[in-house]
Design a protein around this motif. Structure first.
Motif, PDB file in Angstrom:
ATOM      1  N   ARG A  41       0.866  -1.180   0.000  1.00 21.00           N
ATOM      2  CA  ARG A  41       0.000   0.000   0.000  1.00 21.00           C
ATOM      3  C   ARG A  41       0.902   1.230   0.000  1.00 21.00           C
ATOM      4  NH1 ARG A  41      -2.470   2.045   5.136  1.00 21.00           N
ATOM      5  NH2 ARG A  41      -3.461   3.942   4.462  1.00 21.00           N
ATOM      6  N   VAL A  42       0.702   2.118  -0.971  1.00 22.36           N
ATOM      7  CA  VAL A  42       1.500   3.337  -1.068  1.00 22.36           C
ATOM      8  C   VAL A  42       0.628   4.515  -0.664  1.00 22.36           C
ATOM      9  CG1 VAL A  42       2.766   4.874  -2.610  1.00 22.36           C
ATOM     10  CG2 VAL A  42       2.942   2.397  -2.907  1.00 22.36           C
ATOM     11  N   VAL A  43       1.134   5.288   0.283  1.00 23.58           N
ATOM     12  CA  VAL A  43       0.453   6.497   0.735  1.00 23.58           C
ATOM     13  C   VAL A  43       1.405   7.663   0.511  1.00 23.58           C
ATOM     14  CG1 VAL A  43      -0.535   7.708   2.708  1.00 23.58           C
ATOM     15  CG2 VAL A  43      -0.849   5.233   2.483  1.00 23.58           C
ATOM     16  N   ILE A  44       0.971   8.635  -0.255  1.00 23.38           N
ATOM     17  CA  ILE A  44       1.779   9.837  -0.483  1.00 23.38           C
ATOM     18  C   ILE A  44       1.292  10.902   0.490  1.00 23.38           C
ATOM     19  CG2 ILE A  44       2.455  11.609  -2.137  1.00 23.38           C
ATOM     20  CD1 ILE A  44       2.000   9.526  -4.350  1.00 23.38           C
ATOM     21  N   LEU A  45       2.161  11.308   1.380  1.00 23.98           N
ATOM     22  CA  LEU A  45       1.804  12.316   2.374  1.00 23.98           C
ATOM     23  C   LEU A  45       1.499  13.651   1.697  1.00 23.98           C
ATOM     24  CD1 LEU A  45       4.586  11.566   5.020  1.00 23.98           C
ATOM     25  CD2 LEU A  45       2.236  10.705   4.969  1.00 23.98           C
ATOM     26  N   GLU A  46       0.662  14.454   2.348  1.00 23.25           N
ATOM     27  CA  GLU A  46       0.313  15.765   1.794  1.00 23.25           C
ATOM     28  C   GLU A  46       1.558  16.613   1.549  1.00 23.25           C
ATOM     29  OE1 GLU A  46      -2.864  18.058   3.553  1.00 23.25           O
ATOM     30  OE2 GLU A  46      -3.885  16.219   4.158  1.00 23.25           O
ATOM     31  N   SER A  47       2.492  16.559   2.469  1.00 27.17           N
ATOM     32  CA  SER A  47       3.717  17.349   2.305  1.00 27.17           C
ATOM     33  C   SER A  47       4.529  16.863   1.095  1.00 27.17           C
ATOM     34  CB  SER A  47       4.564  17.295   3.572  1.00 27.17           C
ATOM     35  OG  SER A  47       4.898  15.961   3.903  1.00 27.17           O
ATOM     36  N   ALA A  48       4.526  15.556   0.854  1.00 28.31           N
ATOM     37  CA  ALA A  48       5.230  15.015  -0.307  1.00 28.31           C
ATOM     38  C   ALA A  48       4.509  15.399  -1.592  1.00 28.31           C
ATOM     39  CB  ALA A  48       5.344  13.496  -0.196  1.00 28.31           C
ATOM     40  N   ALA A  49       3.181  15.369  -1.577  1.00 26.96           N
ATOM     41  CA  ALA A  49       2.406  15.780  -2.759  1.00 26.96           C
ATOM     42  C   ALA A  49       2.672  17.247  -3.077  1.00 26.96           C
ATOM     43  CB  ALA A  49       0.920  15.534  -2.534  1.00 26.96           C
ATOM     44  N   ALA A  50       2.770  18.077  -2.045  1.00 26.73           N
ATOM     45  CA  ALA A  50       3.073  19.498  -2.254  1.00 26.73           C
ATOM     46  C   ALA A  50       4.478  19.658  -2.845  1.00 26.73           C
ATOM     47  CB  ALA A  50       2.956  20.258  -0.937  1.00 26.73           C
ATOM     48  N   ASP A  51       5.439  18.860  -2.374  1.00 29.97           N
ATOM     49  CA  ASP A  51       6.793  18.901  -2.942  1.00 29.97           C
ATOM     50  C   ASP A  51       6.776  18.504  -4.414  1.00 29.97           C
ATOM     51  OD1 ASP A  51       7.892  19.672  -0.528  1.00 29.97           O
ATOM     52  OD2 ASP A  51       8.657  17.676  -0.026  1.00 29.97           O
ATOM     53  N   LEU A  52       6.001  17.481  -4.753  1.00 32.05           N
ATOM     54  CA  LEU A  52       5.901  17.048  -6.146  1.00 32.05           C
ATOM     55  C   LEU A  52       5.307  18.143  -7.028  1.00 32.05           C
ATOM     56  CD1 LEU A  52       4.694  13.365  -5.686  1.00 32.05           C
ATOM     57  CD2 LEU A  52       6.927  14.131  -6.515  1.00 32.05           C
ATOM     58  N   GLU A  53       4.287  18.808  -6.534  1.00 31.27           N
ATOM     59  CA  GLU A  53       3.673  19.898  -7.303  1.00 31.27           C
ATOM     60  C   GLU A  53       4.653  21.054  -7.497  1.00 31.27           C
ATOM     61  OE1 GLU A  53      -0.043  21.082  -5.571  1.00 31.27           O
ATOM     62  OE2 GLU A  53      -0.852  19.049  -5.682  1.00 31.27           O
ATOM     63  N   MET A  54       5.390  21.403  -6.444  1.00 28.82           N
ATOM     64  CA  MET A  54       6.375  22.483  -6.561  1.00 28.82           C
ATOM     65  C   MET A  54       7.477  22.114  -7.545  1.00 28.82           C
ATOM     66  SD  MET A  54       6.676  24.176  -2.704  1.00 28.82           S
ATOM     67  CE  MET A  54       8.229  23.403  -2.484  1.00 28.82           C
ATOM     68  N   ALA A  55       7.926  20.870  -7.500  1.00 31.05           N
ATOM     69  CA  ALA A  55       8.967  20.421  -8.427  1.00 31.05           C
ATOM     70  C   ALA A  55       8.440  20.417  -9.857  1.00 31.05           C
ATOM     71  CB  ALA A  55       9.461  19.032  -8.033  1.00 31.05           C
ATOM     72  N   ARG A  56       7.199  19.957 -10.054  1.00 34.40           N
ATOM     73  CA  ARG A  56       6.605  19.978 -11.396  1.00 34.40           C
ATOM     74  C   ARG A  56       6.559  21.406 -11.932  1.00 34.40           C
ATOM     75  NH1 ARG A  56       0.684  19.120 -11.169  1.00 34.40           N
ATOM     76  NH2 ARG A  56       0.929  21.275 -10.539  1.00 34.40           N
ATOM     77  N   ASP A  57       6.106  22.356 -11.099  1.00 32.18           N
ATOM     78  CA  ASP A  57       6.037  23.755 -11.511  1.00 32.18           C
ATOM     79  C   ASP A  57       7.422  24.312 -11.822  1.00 32.18           C
ATOM     80  OD1 ASP A  57       3.301  23.562 -11.147  1.00 32.18           O
ATOM     81  OD2 ASP A  57       3.310  24.639  -9.223  1.00 32.18           O
ATOM     82  N   PHE A  58       8.410  23.943 -11.002  1.00 34.67           N
ATOM     83  CA  PHE A  58       9.780  24.394 -11.241  1.00 34.67           C
ATOM     84  C   PHE A  58      10.269  23.921 -12.608  1.00 34.67           C
ATOM     85  CE2 PHE A  58      14.278  23.241 -11.276  1.00 34.67           C
ATOM     86  CZ  PHE A  58      14.857  24.484 -11.062  1.00 34.67           C
ATOM     87  N   TYR A  59      10.098  22.629 -12.893  1.00 41.38           N
ATOM     88  CA  TYR A  59      10.581  22.090 -14.166  1.00 41.38           C
ATOM     89  C   TYR A  59       9.796  22.642 -15.352  1.00 41.38           C
ATOM     90  CZ  TYR A  59      13.773  18.978 -11.761  1.00 41.38           C
ATOM     91  OH  TYR A  59      14.791  18.475 -10.998  1.00 41.38           O
ATOM     92  N   ASP A  60       8.520  22.876 -15.187  1.00 45.67           N
ATOM     93  CA  ASP A  60       7.742  23.490 -16.268  1.00 45.67           C
ATOM     94  C   ASP A  60       8.190  24.925 -16.531  1.00 45.67           C
ATOM     95  OD1 ASP A  60       6.148  21.618 -17.495  1.00 45.67           O
ATOM     96  OD2 ASP A  60       4.458  21.906 -16.128  1.00 45.67           O
ATOM     97  N   ALA A  61       8.638  25.622 -15.502  1.00 46.01           N
ATOM     98  CA  ALA A  61       9.143  26.987 -15.682  1.00 46.01           C
ATOM     99  C   ALA A  61      10.461  26.982 -16.463  1.00 46.01           C
ATOM    100  CB  ALA A  61       9.340  27.666 -14.327  1.00 46.01           C
ATOM    101  N   GLN A  62      11.209  25.874 -16.363  1.00 46.37           N
ATOM    102  CA  GLN A  62      12.456  25.758 -17.109  1.00 46.37           C
ATOM    103  C   GLN A  62      12.178  25.514 -18.592  1.00 46.37           C
ATOM    104  OE1 GLN A  62      15.161  26.463 -15.123  1.00 46.37           O
ATOM    105  NE2 GLN A  62      13.477  26.628 -13.664  1.00 46.37           N
TER     106      GLN A  62
END
Length: 74
Positions: A3-24
């Motif tokens: 069972r994989v559970v992605i913590l809210e803080s990890a999901a927020a990190d993933l979203e920030m990283a996605r936005d960072f890479y899209d800005a590049q």
């Protein structure tokens, strides 16, 4: 099956990283996110093989300087 559970803080990190890479460069953020999700899905077969740090297993993401921690118990 594990069972994989992605913590809210990890999901927020993933979203920030996605936005960072899209800005590049447009599309890189989605590629990053799909790479991370593919590696998370691979844990069904590969959980527990990654080196332990701080009492958890650490999985590094291919092609990106990003990683995640998980418990090795299946």
């Amino acid at each position: 099956m594990i069972r994989v559970v992605i913590l809210e803080s990890a999901a927020a990190d993933l979203e920030m990283a996605r936005d960072f890479y899209d800005a590049q460069e447009t599309g890189v953020g989605e590629y990053f996110l799909s790479s991370v999700l593919a590696q998370i899905e691979s844990l069904e077969q590969l959980h527990g093989i990654h080196l332990e740090q701080f009492g958890f297993h650490r999985m590094l993401v291919s092609k990106f300087p990003f990683g995640g921690y998980y418990e090795g118990n299946g």
